[in-house]
Structure formats: structure tokens, C-alpha cells
Design a protein around this motif. Structure first.
Motif, PDB file in Angstrom:
ATOM      1  N   ARG A   7      20.046  -4.880   1.152  1.00 11.47           N
ATOM      2  CA  ARG A   7      19.019  -4.663   2.172  1.00 11.47           C
ATOM      3  C   ARG A   7      17.747  -5.449   1.884  1.00 11.47           C
ATOM      4  O   ARG A   7      17.340  -5.564   0.731  1.00 11.47           O
ATOM      5  N   CYS A   8      17.099  -5.921   2.942  1.00 14.96           N
ATOM      6  CA  CYS A   8      15.791  -6.580   2.827  1.00 14.96           C
ATOM      7  C   CYS A   8      14.788  -5.541   2.308  1.00 14.96           C
ATOM      8  O   CYS A   8      14.741  -4.422   2.803  1.00 14.96           O
ATOM      9  N   ALA A   9      13.973  -5.944   1.318  1.00 10.93           N
ATOM     10  CA  ALA A   9      13.023  -5.007   0.714  1.00 10.93           C
ATOM     11  C   ALA A   9      11.928  -4.599   1.696  1.00 10.93           C
ATOM     12  O   ALA A   9      11.313  -3.553   1.543  1.00 10.93           O
ATOM     13  N   THR A  10      11.684  -5.412   2.707  1.00  8.95           N
ATOM     14  CA  THR A  10      10.607  -5.101   3.652  1.00  8.95           C
ATOM     15  C   THR A  10      11.121  -4.350   4.871  1.00  8.95           C
ATOM     16  O   THR A  10      10.675  -3.247   5.151  1.00  8.95           O
ATOM     17  N   CYS A  11      12.036  -4.938   5.616  1.00  9.73           N
ATOM     18  CA  CYS A  11      12.460  -4.308   6.882  1.00  9.73           C
ATOM     19  C   CYS A  11      13.717  -3.460   6.716  1.00  9.73           C
ATOM     20  O   CYS A  11      14.104  -2.760   7.646  1.00  9.73           O
ATOM     21  N   LYS A  12      14.334  -3.491   5.526  1.00 10.92           N
ATOM     22  CA  LYS A  12      15.526  -2.698   5.208  1.00 10.92           C
ATOM     23  C   LYS A  12      16.771  -3.088   6.000  1.00 10.92           C
ATOM     24  O   LYS A  12      17.755  -2.368   6.019  1.00 10.92           O
ATOM     25  N   PHE A  38      14.713 -10.604   0.382  1.00 10.16           N
ATOM     26  CA  PHE A  38      14.086 -10.575   1.698  1.00 10.16           C
ATOM     27  C   PHE A  38      14.941 -11.340   2.701  1.00 10.16           C
ATOM     28  O   PHE A  38      15.492 -12.382   2.376  1.00 10.16           O
ATOM     29  N   CYS A  39      15.016 -10.802   3.931  1.00 11.06           N
ATOM     30  CA  CYS A  39      15.873 -11.422   4.945  1.00 11.06           C
ATOM     31  C   CYS A  39      15.210 -12.637   5.575  1.00 11.06           C
ATOM     32  O   CYS A  39      15.882 -13.460   6.177  1.00 11.06           O
ATOM     33  N   SER A  40      13.886 -12.744   5.456  1.00  8.74           N
ATOM     34  CA  SER A  40      13.168 -13.823   6.140  1.00  8.74           C
ATOM     35  C   SER A  40      11.852 -14.096   5.428  1.00  8.74           C
ATOM     36  O   SER A  40      11.381 -13.267   4.648  1.00  8.74           O
ATOM     37  N   PRO A  42       8.846 -14.131   6.902  1.00  8.45           N
ATOM     38  CA  PRO A  42       7.845 -13.117   7.283  1.00  8.45           C
ATOM     39  C   PRO A  42       7.980 -11.832   6.474  1.00  8.45           C
ATOM     40  O   PRO A  42       6.971 -11.214   6.111  1.00  8.45           O
ATOM     41  N   CYS A  43       9.209 -11.436   6.172  1.00  7.01           N
ATOM     42  CA  CYS A  43       9.389 -10.225   5.367  1.00  7.01           C
ATOM     43  C   CYS A  43       8.890 -10.450   3.941  1.00  7.01           C
ATOM     44  O   CYS A  43       8.301  -9.561   3.336  1.00  7.01           O
ATOM     45  N   TRP A  44       9.122 -11.654   3.413  1.00 10.09           N
ATOM     46  CA  TRP A  44       8.594 -11.953   2.079  1.00 10.09           C
ATOM     47  C   TRP A  44       7.064 -11.951   2.130  1.00 10.09           C
ATOM     48  O   TRP A  44       6.408 -11.339   1.294  1.00 10.09           O
TER      49      TRP A  44
END
Ligand code: ZN
Ligand code: ZN
Length: 171
Positions: A7-12, A38-40, A42-44
Motif C-alpha cells: 500500500r502507498c504510505a500516503t493514500c493507502k 508511494f504510488c506517485s 504527489p503522494c511522496w
């Protein structure tokens, strides 16, 4: 069955297999066993102010194939934290039940309002009463971002527990 890798740490959101993802250059974000993905970009980006990084960059990576990840995937998605909580919570009839319910339901919407979540006047009053200092308006934005992250984590915990209500103990 899980169709993503981690899972992305930001948006899950789930990051699929053989998919580009990003990691953070800061060592504390890459600790073995708790590394962040991170998936992207922006999430990073959005984790940088939260983690108070002074100097950080994102490194693009590519997730493994499902085959390469293999049996490990099942072990990882079983979320050891959920097991620990389940074992300590007598109100749960069965850990496996809750896990199946919780794990398959987690879909965090990215279409959410990014508004200010704190009452500026009350916060400023507190800081002034406590220290005599003024508070910059930009503080409300960063605090709101932190609250969103705290809530996101709590939502995941509540769902892992098979609940539809976020509770104080999720924080
Ligand atoms: Zn993301
Ligand atoms: Zn980081």
C-alpha cells in the motif's frame, strides 16, 4: 485474494505488481520492516512536510512480479499488527473473520476535500495563552494535513478490526 503488492504510505491505495513506485531518500523512511512506498510523486511530496524532512528526494523503483514476490505476499498482507490487536481484544470472535472483512474493504477515496480542519481562533488562543506567541495562518494547513494522515491511519486500523466506526483507540 490481494491483487496488489504493497500500500502507498500516503493514500493507502494498493500498488500493483510490476508497477512503478517511489521511495524516499531519507533513511528513516527506509527502515527494514517499515519502509515507506508511494504510488506517485504527489503522494511522496505530501509526506515530506509531515516527516519534517529538510533534504529529501524521491527515487523511482519498480515493484516485483507476483511470482518473484511469491508466497511472501500472503504473509505481508496478513498485517501482523492486526493479529496482535486481535489477540488482545476479547470482543472479537475470530481474527480471521475480521481480517477478511477489513482487508478486502479498504478503499480510501482520493476525491476528498482538502480544507482546514482546525478552528484557527481557538488554536491561536491556545498558543497565545500558553506562550504569548502569535500563530501564522499557514499552521492551520499543515495541522490539517497531519490530521488527515492521522485519520487515514485510524481508518485503516478500524477496518482491519472489521469496524465501520473510527474510534479513539485507532489513534
Ligand atoms: Zn498514493
Ligand atoms: Zn521520507
Amino acid at each position: 485474494m490481494e491483487t496488489f503488492w504493497r500500500r502507498c504510505a500516503t493514500c493507502k491505495r494498493g500498488i500493483g505488481f510490476e508497477t512503478p513506485y517511489w521511495i524516499c531518500s531519507v533513511s528513516t523512511c527506509n527502515r527494514k520492516g517499515s519502509s515507506l512506498v508511494f504510488c506517485s510523486m504527489p503522494c511522496w511530496d505530501s509526506h515530506v512536510p509531515l516527516m519534517r524532512h529538510r533534504e529529501a528526494w524521491a527515487e523511482e523503483q519498480r515493484s516485483p512480479t507476483r511470482e518473484a514476490w511469491g508466497a511472501d505476499a500472503e504473509i505481508r498482507t496478513a498485517q501482523p499488527a492486526a493479529h496482535a490487536r486481535a489477540a488482545n481484544d476479547p470482543s472479537r470472535e475470530s481474527a480471521d473473520d475480521g481480517e477478511a472483512r477489513g482487508e478486502t474493504e479498504i478503499v480510501l477515496s482520493t476525491d476528498v476535500p482538502r480544507e482546514i480542519l482546525v478552528i484557527a481562533s481557538k488554536l491561536k488562543k491556545y498558543v497565545r495563552a500558553r506562550s504569548g506567541m502569535n500563530t501564522s495562518d499557514s499552521v492551520m494547513e499543515i495541522l490539517s494535513a497531519r490530521l488527515r494522515t492521522l485519520c487515514d491511519d485510524a481508518i485503516v486500523r478500524a477496518r482491519e478490526d472489521g469496524r465501520r466506526t473510527v474510534m479513539d483507540r485507532d489513534f
